[in-house]
Scaffold this active site. Sequence first.
Site, PDB file in Angstrom:
ATOM      1  N   TYR A 102       2.554  -7.061   8.308  1.00  0.00           N
ATOM      2  CA  TYR A 102       2.400  -5.688   7.776  1.00  0.00           C
ATOM      3  C   TYR A 102       2.186  -4.603   9.193  1.00  0.00           C
ATOM      4  CZ  TYR A 102      -2.961  -6.842   7.784  1.00  0.00           C
ATOM      5  OH  TYR A 102      -4.288  -7.285   7.972  1.00  0.00           O
ATOM      6  N   GLU A 103       2.156  -3.545   8.856  1.00  0.00           N
ATOM      7  CA  GLU A 103       2.125  -2.443   9.911  1.00  0.00           C
ATOM      8  C   GLU A 103       3.393  -2.689  10.801  1.00  0.00           C
ATOM      9  OE1 GLU A 103       0.707   0.134   8.875  1.00  0.00           O
ATOM     10  OE2 GLU A 103      -0.845  -0.818   7.648  1.00  0.00           O
ATOM     11  N   GLY A 104       4.447  -3.292  10.456  1.00  0.00           N
ATOM     12  CA  GLY A 104       5.792  -3.399  11.148  1.00  0.00           C
ATOM     13  C   GLY A 104       5.734  -4.770  11.635  1.00  0.00           C
TER      14      GLY A 104
END
Length: 591
Positions: free
Chosen positions: A433-435
């Site tokens: 998550y968040e990239g």
Amino acid sequence: MSYRAPVQDLLFVMKELAGIDAVAALPGHEDAGLDTAAAVLQECARFNQEVVAPLNWAGDQNPSSFKAGVVTTTPGFRQAFRQFAEGGWQGLQHPTAFGGQGLPKLIGAACCEMVNSANMSFALCPLLTDGAIEALLTAGTDAQQVAYIPNMISGRWTGTMNLTEPQAGSDLSLVRTRAEPQADGSYKLFGTKIYITYGEHDMADNIVHLVLARVVGAPEGVKGISLFICPKMLPDGSRNDVHCVSIEHKLGIKASPTAVLQYGDHGGAVAHLVGQENRGLETMFIMMNAARFQVGVQGVALAERAYQKAVAYARDRVQSRPVDGSIQAAAPIIHHPDVRRMLMRMRAHTEACRAMALVAASAYDAAHAHPDATTRRQNQAFYEFLVPLVKGLSTEMSLEVASLGVQVHGGMGFIEETGAAQYLRDAKILTIYEGTTAIQANDLVGRKTARDGGQVARAIARRIETTVGELNARSSAAGRTLARRLEAARSAFVDAVDFVAGQTQAQPNAVFAGSVPYLMLAGTTVAGWQMARALMAAEDRLAEGVDTEFMAAKIATARFYGDHILNQVPALRDSIVEGAEAVTALALESF
């Protein structure tokens, strides 16, 4: 085993590596010196050890639940969040004008680690709220800031980040949530958002959704995306037309409700524009960058918790005689060399990434508060270069550390009741998550290295070269050995930077085939640089007779990092500079 916050190591890094005295000299942070940091960290440790950490296992076993549109969090979460908010922890580094404490990011990052070590599922709620506050501080109108920020800082309301849709994961150009302008200047939203952390819960009176959507008639692609505030509850007390239709059943972080949100099934969800139409992605990236740094800190936090649990087990588990015959009976497994190797690897990874994260936080503080414009720019560039390293390396290493924690436990680690497996399951989301790690690596290659021709990266290499010289000037064998390791890593880093900066346009496939190895190389080098600085500081304090046991342990850990982790950097260089053809050689139909 209960969690013990590593306050001594956090304060050591803040003082010796991150320069908290220099941060306290910045305008607005005059009261945020080492004494303040120590007092805040001690209280933060107490709260998280006593209140938040005991809920971690309970959250895994009795996660958030969904029924008829209502999400009920793990028993105890609601009360703990109220205590968290009343203690002022949500507003720690936010402006005093809105009810925050205005402390520097350096202190905030240390506290962020502790709450995430105590209970990562719990900590995700304030983490997303921090991001929403940052976005509104940057792009919100005065009226929006006054209406929303104090309520989020107080904990009465929480915040979310709504990016992903069923057809739009990392590629936000595919966002299809629709925003229809209204006569009164508001908008109505229609669409579906997925993977929304704490998108629905029972811990606060209201939830402030920051939503990416496309105004009717907007251009296609990322240039047509706008950002909106869409609260769950409207100012008149009525329910907005945004509803949770389900929550995800996940591998880990089970107590954190990950919602599917439906906007506009009953006439449209009332929302207001943040910033300018069609420029929403710029503001959302402020949230994302803040979150990416915090997710890196989550990696450090989870690794610390897994390490503590593994050490406790290794001290208690009796099995087999030591190979050197020092004990003539079965002994605790911590006596066995390979168990010690695993524990040292866990410890060294954690301490190195902690140091890198706090040094980055200090640079952020200087970038925002230093009176000299050139110094601000230099620190901003340094911080921005470090964000993908903190996020990428720290989360990948947390997976390794959590896996080693299971290995130290042996068969008992594979049994859920011991709790070691929870850390491994929880760690997996951090690299996603968040990239994903690849997205962080693409950012490092494109925006942080190729765009400026490697200037910032080479400036970091020059600073590392200075540290190598300082190590070589010391009389200690450990210092000189680490100097050799660090110089080899620095040289490999420069070679990789030259390749990335010089070939991204000419050979994009070749460069991006090695983008993740490049991130791991850069991160390991920078983290190793911090461990080298830590070794020198610890040797100096040891000579002064200060905290001798701690300083001796720090020296040993830094030495291990050089001999067992930093020494892998030259091999990564070979993979990046010379290994691209092997990545792309296999025909697609042969996979």
